[in-house]
Structures are given as structure tokens and as C-alpha cells.
Design a protein around this motif. Structure first.
Motif, PDB file in Angstrom:
ATOM      1  N   ASN A 279      11.416  -0.160  -9.802  1.00 53.16           N
ATOM      2  CA  ASN A 279      10.218  -0.728 -10.260  1.00 53.16           C
ATOM      3  C   ASN A 279       9.938  -2.098  -9.674  1.00 53.16           C
ATOM      4  OD1 ASN A 279      10.092   1.634 -11.808  1.00 53.16           O
ATOM      5  ND2 ASN A 279      10.968   0.481 -13.726  1.00 53.16           N
ATOM      6  N   ASP A 280      10.904  -2.783  -9.450  1.00 53.64           N
ATOM      7  CA  ASP A 280      10.824  -4.045  -8.467  1.00 53.64           C
ATOM      8  C   ASP A 280      10.142  -3.807  -7.421  1.00 53.64           C
ATOM      9  OD1 ASP A 280      11.644  -6.252  -6.674  1.00 53.64           O
ATOM     10  OD2 ASP A 280      12.540  -7.336  -8.155  1.00 53.64           O
ATOM     11  N   ASP A 281      10.633  -2.809  -6.688  1.00 55.08           N
ATOM     12  CA  ASP A 281       9.941  -2.397  -5.192  1.00 55.08           C
ATOM     13  C   ASP A 281       8.779  -2.143  -5.059  1.00 55.08           C
ATOM     14  OD1 ASP A 281      12.496  -2.845  -3.863  1.00 55.08           O
ATOM     15  OD2 ASP A 281      13.218  -0.888  -4.234  1.00 55.08           O
ATOM     16  N   LEU A 282       8.320  -1.367  -6.186  1.00 57.40           N
ATOM     17  CA  LEU A 282       7.002  -0.791  -6.319  1.00 57.40           C
ATOM     18  C   LEU A 282       6.115  -1.663  -6.757  1.00 57.40           C
ATOM     19  CD1 LEU A 282       8.083   2.688  -8.167  1.00 57.40           C
ATOM     20  CD2 LEU A 282       7.385   2.450  -5.903  1.00 57.40           C
ATOM     21  N   LEU A 283       6.523  -2.600  -7.582  1.00 55.18           N
ATOM     22  CA  LEU A 283       5.748  -4.014  -7.911  1.00 55.18           C
ATOM     23  C   LEU A 283       5.371  -4.845  -6.699  1.00 55.18           C
ATOM     24  CD1 LEU A 283       6.725  -4.496 -11.640  1.00 55.18           C
ATOM     25  CD2 LEU A 283       4.443  -3.583 -10.858  1.00 55.18           C
ATOM     26  N   ARG A 284       6.189  -4.971  -5.910  1.00 57.83           N
ATOM     27  CA  ARG A 284       6.372  -5.869  -4.812  1.00 57.83           C
ATOM     28  C   ARG A 284       5.258  -5.124  -3.780  1.00 57.83           C
ATOM     29  NH1 ARG A 284      10.202 -10.345  -4.392  1.00 57.83           N
ATOM     30  NH2 ARG A 284      11.902  -9.639  -6.163  1.00 57.83           N
ATOM     31  N   ASP A 285       5.228  -3.961  -3.654  1.00 59.63           N
ATOM     32  CA  ASP A 285       4.301  -3.075  -2.649  1.00 59.63           C
ATOM     33  C   ASP A 285       3.061  -3.242  -3.203  1.00 59.63           C
ATOM     34  OD1 ASP A 285       6.491  -2.035  -1.263  1.00 59.63           O
ATOM     35  OD2 ASP A 285       6.673  -0.195  -2.320  1.00 59.63           O
ATOM     36  N   ILE A 286       2.776  -3.227  -4.443  1.00 57.01           N
ATOM     37  CA  ILE A 286       1.395  -3.553  -4.769  1.00 57.01           C
ATOM     38  C   ILE A 286       0.835  -4.971  -4.467  1.00 57.01           C
ATOM     39  CG2 ILE A 286       0.020  -3.982  -7.046  1.00 57.01           C
ATOM     40  CD1 ILE A 286       0.354  -0.935  -6.676  1.00 57.01           C
ATOM     41  N   ALA A 287       1.778  -6.007  -4.955  1.00 55.24           N
ATOM     42  CA  ALA A 287       1.269  -7.334  -4.831  1.00 55.24           C
ATOM     43  C   ALA A 287       1.208  -7.925  -3.447  1.00 55.24           C
ATOM     44  CB  ALA A 287       2.516  -8.322  -5.532  1.00 55.24           C
ATOM     45  N   ILE A 288       2.187  -7.524  -2.697  1.00 59.02           N
ATOM     46  CA  ILE A 288       2.116  -8.052  -1.328  1.00 59.02           C
ATOM     47  C   ILE A 288       1.177  -7.349  -0.358  1.00 59.02           C
ATOM     48  CG2 ILE A 288       3.751  -8.064   0.862  1.00 59.02           C
ATOM     49  CD1 ILE A 288       6.075  -8.544  -1.170  1.00 59.02           C
ATOM     50  N   SER A 289       0.791  -5.889  -0.617  1.00 55.19           N
ATOM     51  CA  SER A 289      -0.042  -5.320  -0.064  1.00 55.19           C
ATOM     52  C   SER A 289      -1.472  -5.898  -0.215  1.00 55.19           C
ATOM     53  CB  SER A 289      -0.321  -3.889  -0.131  1.00 55.19           C
ATOM     54  OG  SER A 289      -0.518  -3.424  -1.616  1.00 55.19           O
ATOM     55  N   ARG A 290      -1.648  -6.225  -1.607  1.00 55.07           N
ATOM     56  CA  ARG A 290      -3.105  -7.087  -2.174  1.00 55.07           C
ATOM     57  C   ARG A 290      -3.139  -8.524  -1.421  1.00 55.07           C
ATOM     58  NH1 ARG A 290      -7.786  -6.118  -2.949  1.00 55.07           N
ATOM     59  NH2 ARG A 290      -7.382  -6.999  -0.919  1.00 55.07           N
ATOM     60  N   LEU A 291      -1.826  -9.207  -1.040  1.00 52.61           N
ATOM     61  CA  LEU A 291      -1.808 -10.407  -0.292  1.00 52.61           C
ATOM     62  C   LEU A 291      -2.078 -10.226   1.403  1.00 52.61           C
ATOM     63  CD1 LEU A 291       1.274 -11.964  -2.372  1.00 52.61           C
ATOM     64  CD2 LEU A 291      -1.046 -12.951  -2.363  1.00 52.61           C
ATOM     65  N   LEU A 292      -1.547  -9.244   1.714  1.00 53.58           N
ATOM     66  CA  LEU A 292      -1.518  -9.116   3.182  1.00 53.58           C
ATOM     67  C   LEU A 292      -3.042  -8.378   3.596  1.00 53.58           C
ATOM     68  CD1 LEU A 292       1.748  -7.611   4.494  1.00 53.58           C
ATOM     69  CD2 LEU A 292       0.765  -9.867   4.772  1.00 53.58           C
ATOM     70  N   LEU A 293      -3.471  -7.483   2.475  1.00 56.73           N
ATOM     71  CA  LEU A 293      -4.688  -6.899   3.103  1.00 56.73           C
ATOM     72  C   LEU A 293      -5.969  -7.467   2.491  1.00 56.73           C
ATOM     73  CD1 LEU A 293      -3.385  -3.221   2.342  1.00 56.73           C
ATOM     74  CD2 LEU A 293      -3.588  -4.186   4.721  1.00 56.73           C
ATOM     75  N   ASP A 294      -6.257  -8.863   3.080  1.00 54.28           N
ATOM     76  CA  ASP A 294      -7.332  -9.455   2.706  1.00 54.28           C
ATOM     77  C   ASP A 294      -8.515  -8.759   3.214  1.00 54.28           C
ATOM     78  OD1 ASP A 294      -6.950  -9.880   5.303  1.00 54.28           O
ATOM     79  OD2 ASP A 294      -6.673 -12.072   5.493  1.00 54.28           O
ATOM     80  N   ASN A 295      -8.557  -7.787   3.905  1.00 55.54           N
ATOM     81  CA  ASN A 295      -9.892  -7.161   4.394  1.00 55.54           C
ATOM     82  C   ASN A 295     -10.042  -5.589   3.565  1.00 55.54           C
ATOM     83  OD1 ASN A 295      -7.858  -6.013   5.553  1.00 55.54           O
ATOM     84  ND2 ASN A 295      -8.511  -6.487   7.661  1.00 55.54           N
ATOM     85  N   PHE A 296      -9.068  -5.387   2.523  1.00 56.89           N
ATOM     86  CA  PHE A 296      -9.288  -4.141   1.975  1.00 56.89           C
ATOM     87  C   PHE A 296      -9.910  -4.712   0.357  1.00 56.89           C
ATOM     88  CE2 PHE A 296      -6.966  -0.505   3.400  1.00 56.89           C
ATOM     89  CZ  PHE A 296      -6.734  -0.804   4.627  1.00 56.89           C
ATOM     90  N   PRO A 297     -10.833  -3.928   0.000  1.00 54.81           N
ATOM     91  CA  PRO A 297     -11.459  -4.228  -1.192  1.00 54.81           C
ATOM     92  C   PRO A 297     -10.532  -3.782  -2.400  1.00 54.81           C
ATOM     93  CG  PRO A 297     -12.930  -2.900  -0.108  1.00 54.81           C
ATOM     94  CD  PRO A 297     -12.020  -3.027   1.018  1.00 54.81           C
ATOM     95  N   HIS A 298      -9.916  -2.805  -2.194  1.00 55.94           N
ATOM     96  CA  HIS A 298      -9.123  -2.255  -3.465  1.00 55.94           C
ATOM     97  C   HIS A 298      -7.664  -1.993  -3.329  1.00 55.94           C
ATOM     98  CE1 HIS A 298     -12.980  -2.492  -5.650  1.00 55.94           C
ATOM     99  NE2 HIS A 298     -13.464  -1.948  -4.581  1.00 55.94           N
ATOM    100  N   ILE A 299      -6.796  -2.137  -4.253  1.00 58.51           N
ATOM    101  CA  ILE A 299      -5.259  -1.437  -4.103  1.00 58.51           C
ATOM    102  C   ILE A 299      -5.400  -0.769  -5.493  1.00 58.51           C
ATOM    103  CG2 ILE A 299      -3.015  -2.278  -4.125  1.00 58.51           C
ATOM    104  CD1 ILE A 299      -4.300  -3.380  -1.767  1.00 58.51           C
ATOM    105  N   LYS A 300      -4.571   0.550  -5.219  1.00 60.77           N
ATOM    106  CA  LYS A 300      -4.563   1.543  -6.314  1.00 60.77           C
ATOM    107  C   LYS A 300      -3.053   1.803  -6.786  1.00 60.77           C
ATOM    108  CE  LYS A 300      -7.270   4.992  -5.570  1.00 60.77           C
ATOM    109  NZ  LYS A 300      -7.647   6.421  -4.886  1.00 60.77           N
TER     110      LYS A 300
END
Ligand code: V47
Ligand code: SF4
Length: 392
Positions: A279-300
Motif C-alpha cells: 500500500n505504501d508503494d501504491l500511495l507513493r505512485d499516486i503522490a510522486i506521479s502527481r508531483l512529476l506530471l506537472d503537465n497532466f491535469p488529473h491523476i486517477k
């Protein structure tokens, strides 16, 4: 908001410099992302993800969490590929290929429940050639003109183009003429060649997957992008995958959303040779993708795979979309997912509200259909919720 987050992270934190960059709106690097994956305090990473989500949303929509009333349709599970993580394709005697009429009959069941979107993907099946998909799409459009058709992954586009001996662009143009409205983000898996080789993924290498999305964007189609974790990848592979998407988005700008996916293993032989994401890995994937993908409007946060509780927590880590009600999901359930096959709209809204956010029903391209006022603003006690779920 900016001072608050810096105080919460703390000036002595090992990621204080990254927090400062986030607040200053500076683009994060590969090294920053790897440090975030390795940082011992998950909550700090989550808080940064949430900060980035709020900023991307703007003041008015800070607490909006989106969902769509949709269904999945999979016209065939026969596939010429044999990706080792896939339990959906080629289940021996249970292989099926629907006729166009069968596709329409299945779609009708969803349409009668009031869906707005059909998300259609399938195996790579020589019987289902370009003419078949043109007929399927045009029949769906004729029968249900108000339904958005999000269909055909880059993998299917590559396969159909090769089958017909025509270009990706020509293939896409014919499908658009038949009724295709947008493309889903499946088939990206992990872009790294070694991981793909171990998983026997011979389809659509990274440059081709990205090229096809670029062409789709140039034709005015919106698309999404995925990353499948739990197939033997390491942190660097994930960061590189996300960065390739960021680079493509800088060029073609048509991605609406990023969806980190989690592998399920029933019916596969890979479980013993890969690390199952925690679960820790999965939550990091969400947070870090939100942080890196500054040009993507949404994270699912894909509730079908995360489960309801973890998907709710993911909303406080940077995700702003729960995907859909998803009548008839097959791919993850073939591999052992225990989530329900369908969530009623009311349940979707309840999940979002009880996580402290405002439910927003959207269409495929994020036009707002309905904003549900939160019954009351309940801030989830994030620390306790995460601790209960992941034990830290
Ligand atoms: O591409 C295959 C993955 C994907 C397994 O575009 C598996 O909005 C888990 O792409 N366990 C299909 N996953 C799903 C997908 C998707 C889902 C929701 C929203 C969107 C979107 C796209 O499922 C495949 C593959 O990466 N997959 N096998 C498995 N055993
Ligand atoms: Fe075929 Fe897609 Fe399954 Fe691979 S993941 S075997 S390409 S259906």
C-alpha cells in the motif's frame, strides 16, 4: 498554503529542498523523484502530492474529486500476445469473440443504466480486424449517439495498422471516422525493455506507444496513460516511465490523466519472481506521479484495483479521480481482484464525500456534469487512516 506545507514537512527534513521546489513551482527531476520514493516518511510525500493536486485544481476546484458513470466492454479475449501478467487473455476453452450484434447487446445493458461512456478494449485477434472495429464503433454510435466511445489502446492501433499494412495515422483516422472519440491508456505496462523482456511483452515498445498517442493528440483525440506496477520493476523504472510520459505531454499535450495500475496474480506464474506492490508503494505512485506530471491535469485512483479504502486515502495523496462505476470490469477480476464489478453512483459519491471531498460527475474529457455539494466537510484523519491501512 505554501508556508503551511513547508512547516509541516519541516526545515530539517531530508526532502525540505524538494518541498521548496514544489512550492516554488519548479519542475522536479529524476533524482528528486527517486529520493521521494526512498524517503522514509510516507506522509510527507503524500502531503506534497496533495499540495500539488490542490494547486493544479485551482482555488475553486480544490476539493473536487471526479468520477464517471461508465462501463467496460471487451469484445474478445483471444490474443496473439502472451504477456505473463495477463490472466484475461486466452483462458483456453473460455476464449470468446463477440459479433457486432453481441457488442451492441452488451452495451445496451449499460446504456439502460444511464452510462455516459463505453471504455472498450480487447485482445489482439486477427478475426477482429480494422473492418470489424469500424463496424463495431459505427454501430455503437448509430445505436447510442450520446455515448462517448473511449476505445482502442495504442497496442490495438499498432496491431491493426500492421495487420492492414497501413500507417498508425491512417488507422486512427479510419477509427475516428467510424466513431472513436478518445483513447484509453492501457498497454503501456512498464516502458523499460528488460522488464518487458522478462514479462514476455513483445507488443508496442515505448517509442511506438508514445508515437501513437502523439499522433492521436495531433488528430484532436484526448487520451490517458497508465503504468502497471508489480511486474518486476524497480523505482528507477517507474520514474523513467513517468518522465517519458511527461516528455511526450510537453510535445503533444493530449493526455488528460495518468493511472497507476497494480498487478493481480491469479492465473499467472509471476508472483514468486516479482515484488507485490505494498500500500505504501501504491500511495507513493499516486503522490510522486502527481508531483512529476506537472503537465497532466488529473491523476486517477483506480478503485477496482486499489479497493475502496486505499482509493479514498489516495485522494489525500494527489489523486483527484476515482474512474467510474465500471459495469463489467474483466481484466483485473480475471486476475483475482475482489472489488465489486460495479459501484452505484450513490456509492461513488459517498466514498468521495466520506473522504472529505466534493463529488463531481464528469464526462470522459472532464466536462462537469454535476457537482454534489458535500453533506459536510469531513477532513479524514489522514495519519490514522494510513496507519490503519499500511501499519506505519
Ligand atoms: O493495459 C493486465 C493491465 C490494463 C493485469 O485509460 C493488469 O482511463 C492488473 O488500461 N492485473 C487495462 N492489471 C486497464 C487500463 C485502464 C484501466 C482503467 C482506466 C483506464 C483509462 C485504463 O490492465 C492493461 C494492463 O496494463 N493488466 N493484466 C493484471 N493481471
Ligand atoms: Fe494480450 Fe493485452 Fe493481455 Fe498482453 S495484456 S496478452 S496484449 S490482452
Amino acid at each position: 498554503m505554501a508556508t503551511g506545507i513547508l512547516q509541516e514537512i519541516g526545515s530539517t527534513s531530508a526532502i525540505a529542498d524538494i518541498a521548496k521546489k514544489v512550492v516554488d513551482g519548479e519542475r522536479l527531476t529524476r533524482e528528486d523523484a527517486i529520493r521521494l520514493y526512498n524517503h522514509d516518511d510516507l506522509l510527507s510525500v503524500g502531503m506534497l502530492g496533495e499540495y500539488a493536486r490542490r494547486r493544479a485544481a485551482g482555488d475553486e476546484k480544490q476539493r473536487y474529486v471526479y468520477y464517471i458513470h461508465n462501463m467496460h466492454l471487451n469484445p474478445t479475449n483471444f490474443c496473439v500476445e502472451t504477456c505473463r501478467f495477463c490472466s484475461y487473455a486466452n483462458p483456453g476453452n473460455d476464449s470468446y469473440t463477440w459479433t457486432v450484434d453481441q457488442v451492441i447487446d452488451e452495451a445496451r445493458k449499460g446504456v439502460e443504466l444511464g452510462i455516459n461512456e463505453i471504455h472498450m478494449v480487447g485482445g489482439l485477434n486477427p478475426i477482429c480486424d480494422l473492418n470489424y472495429y469500424e463496424e463495431v464503433l459505427s454501430s455503437l454510435k448509430r445505436e447510442f449517439p450520446h455515448i462517448h466511445l473511449k476505445a482502442m489502446t495504442a497496442v490495438e492501433i499498432e496491431y491493426l495498422a500492421n495487420l492492414e499494412g497501413i500507417s498508425y495515422e491512417e488507422t486512427l483516422k479510419r477509427l475516428v471516422a467510424a466513431g472513436l472519440n478518445s483513447m484509453p491508456g492501457g498497454g503501456a505496462e512498464i516502458f523499460d525493455d528488460e522488464v518487458r523482456a522478462r514479462m514476455h511483452v513483445t507488443k508496442t515498445p515505448a517509442p511506438v506507444w508514445l508515437e501513437i498517442h502523439g499522433i492521436a493528440h495531433s488528430l484532436g483525440l484526448h487520451t490517458t496513460a497508465t503504468m502497471l506496477t508489480g511486474i518486476g520493476e524497480n523505482v528507477e523504472n517507474k520514474v523513467d516511465h513517468i518522465l517519458l510520459l511527461r516528455e511526450q505531454q510537453d510535445k503533444s499535450k493530449g493526455f488528460m490523466c495518468f493511472i497507476p495500475l497494480k498487478c493481480y496474480y491469479d492465473g499467472t506464474t509471476i508472483k514468486d519472481e516479482v515484488k507485490e506492490p505494498s500500500n505504501d508503494d501504491l500511495l507513493r505512485d499516486i503522490a510522486i506521479s502527481r508531483l512529476l506530471l506537472d503537465n497532466f491535469p488529473h491523476i486517477k485512483a483506480y478503485w477496482i484495483q486499489l479497493g475502496e479504502s486505499l482509493a479514498q486515502v489516495a485522494l489525500s495523496f494527489g489523486a483527484d479521480d476515482l474512474d467510474g462505476t465500471i459495469l463489467r470490469e474483466k481484466i483485473t477480476h480475471a486476475a483475482g481482484a475482489k472489488t465489486p464489478l460495479q459501484l452505484a453512483k450513490e456509492r461513488m459519491e459517498e466514498l468521495i464525500q466520506s473522504a472529505g471531498y466534493t463529488p463531481v460527475e464528469r464526462d470522459t474529457v472532464y466536462n462537469i456534469k454535476r457537482v454534489v455539494e458535500p453533506a459536510q466537510t469531513i477532513e479524514l484523519p489522514l495519519k490514522e487512516k494510513v496507519a490503519a491501512l499500511i501499519g506505519s
